[in-house]
Design a protein around this motif. Structure first.
Motif, PDB file in Angstrom:
ATOM      1  N   MET A  87       0.976  -1.111  -0.049  1.00 42.18           N
ATOM      2  CA  MET A  87      -0.113  -0.109  -0.028  1.00 42.18           C
ATOM      3  C   MET A  87       0.772   1.326  -0.081  1.00 42.18           C
ATOM      4  O   MET A  87       0.564   2.037  -0.687  1.00 42.18           O
ATOM      5  N   SER A  90       2.437   1.882  -3.192  1.00 41.09           N
ATOM      6  CA  SER A  90       1.372   2.228  -4.551  1.00 41.09           C
ATOM      7  C   SER A  90       1.000   3.753  -4.415  1.00 41.09           C
ATOM      8  O   SER A  90       0.500   4.172  -5.306  1.00 41.09           O
ATOM      9  N   HIS A  91       1.337   4.361  -3.070  1.00 38.63           N
ATOM     10  CA  HIS A  91       0.856   5.946  -3.085  1.00 38.63           C
ATOM     11  C   HIS A  91       2.209   6.920  -3.267  1.00 38.63           C
ATOM     12  O   HIS A  91       3.122   6.871  -2.412  1.00 38.63           O
ATOM     13  N   GLU A  93       2.262   9.981  -2.906  1.00 38.57           N
ATOM     14  CA  GLU A  93       2.356  10.847  -1.985  1.00 38.57           C
ATOM     15  C   GLU A  93       3.157  10.576  -0.566  1.00 38.57           C
ATOM     16  O   GLU A  93       3.680  11.379   0.071  1.00 38.57           O
ATOM     17  N   VAL A 110       4.776  12.325   4.212  1.00 37.56           N
ATOM     18  CA  VAL A 110       3.914  12.324   3.379  1.00 37.56           C
ATOM     19  C   VAL A 110       3.770  13.996   2.692  1.00 37.56           C
ATOM     20  O   VAL A 110       3.897  14.722   3.435  1.00 37.56           O
ATOM     21  N   TYR A 118      -4.395  16.121   2.577  1.00 39.59           N
ATOM     22  CA  TYR A 118      -3.997  15.286   3.572  1.00 39.59           C
ATOM     23  C   TYR A 118      -5.223  14.579   4.274  1.00 39.59           C
ATOM     24  O   TYR A 118      -5.062  13.260   4.364  1.00 39.59           O
ATOM     25  N   PHE A 121      -6.446  12.220   1.902  1.00 41.37           N
ATOM     26  CA  PHE A 121      -5.477  10.986   1.535  1.00 41.37           C
ATOM     27  C   PHE A 121      -5.418   9.967   3.005  1.00 41.37           C
ATOM     28  O   PHE A 121      -5.592   8.750   2.644  1.00 41.37           O
ATOM     29  N   ASN A 125      -7.186   6.345   2.112  1.00 38.14           N
ATOM     30  CA  ASN A 125      -6.046   5.647   2.044  1.00 38.14           C
ATOM     31  C   ASN A 125      -5.761   4.750   3.275  1.00 38.14           C
ATOM     32  O   ASN A 125      -5.661   3.538   3.595  1.00 38.14           O
ATOM     33  N   SER A 129      -7.410   1.426   4.975  1.00 41.43           N
ATOM     34  CA  SER A 129      -6.489   0.167   4.830  1.00 41.43           C
ATOM     35  C   SER A 129      -6.742  -1.060   5.997  1.00 41.43           C
ATOM     36  O   SER A 129      -7.008  -0.683   7.058  1.00 41.43           O
TER      37      SER A 129
END
Length: 152
Positions: A87, A90-91, A93, A110, A118, A121, A125, A129
């Motif tokens: 995870m 994959s980001h 940021e 980040v 933010y 996000f 995300n 999760s």
């Protein structure tokens, strides 16, 4: 690894400005271009030089907010750790992720445009999760020092 004074000088120079030509570097270091080229190739083969990048100004790129967040995982099974790592990767940021000791499991850095970005996000995300239990966010108010050069 042990480095000679000349090797340290080469490494400091290319860390501070990798856009310098081989001729410029060779002149500053006092070494033949071919010798310098071989030395740089050796550093790359050893994995010392991982890659060459251009550093952008985050604010001018529209990413003015830096957040340092501590993450605790739901579980420490291998599947949970692997899922969390996937995870994170994959980001874009998330610029950095470090496994740490202490109350949290991971520390992430980040970069986003602003607080609203933010919050979006984090909400969509991190907190959604299956692997993340808690997020403790710290907003950077002022950056005192940001270095990418290793102290050789």
């Amino acid at each position: 690894m042990e480095f000679s004074d000349q090797e340290k000088r080469i490494l400091r120079l290319i860390q501070s400005d990798s856009s310098r030509s081989l001729a410029q570097l060779a002149e500053v270091v006092g070494m033949a271009q071919s010798t310098l080229w071989r030395k740089i190739q050796e550093f790359e083969a050893l994995g010392l030089i991982e890659r060459r990048v251009t550093l952008l100004n985050p604010k001018k790129a529209g990413l003015g907010l830096c957040v340092l967040a501590q993450i605790r995982l739901q579980s420490h099974t291998q599947d949970a750790v692997d899922g969390f790592v996937a995870m994170v990767r994959s980001h874009p940021e998330i610029l950095e992720c470090h496994k740490i000791s202490g109350a949290a499991d991971y520390f992430i850095k980040v970069r986003v445009a602003d607080v609203e970005a933010y919050e979006d996000f984090m909400s969509h995300n991190l907190l959604r999760s299956d692997f993340v239990k808690t997020v403790v966010s710290n907003f950077v108010l002022k950056e005192i020092k940001h270095a990418t050069e290793l102290p050789l």
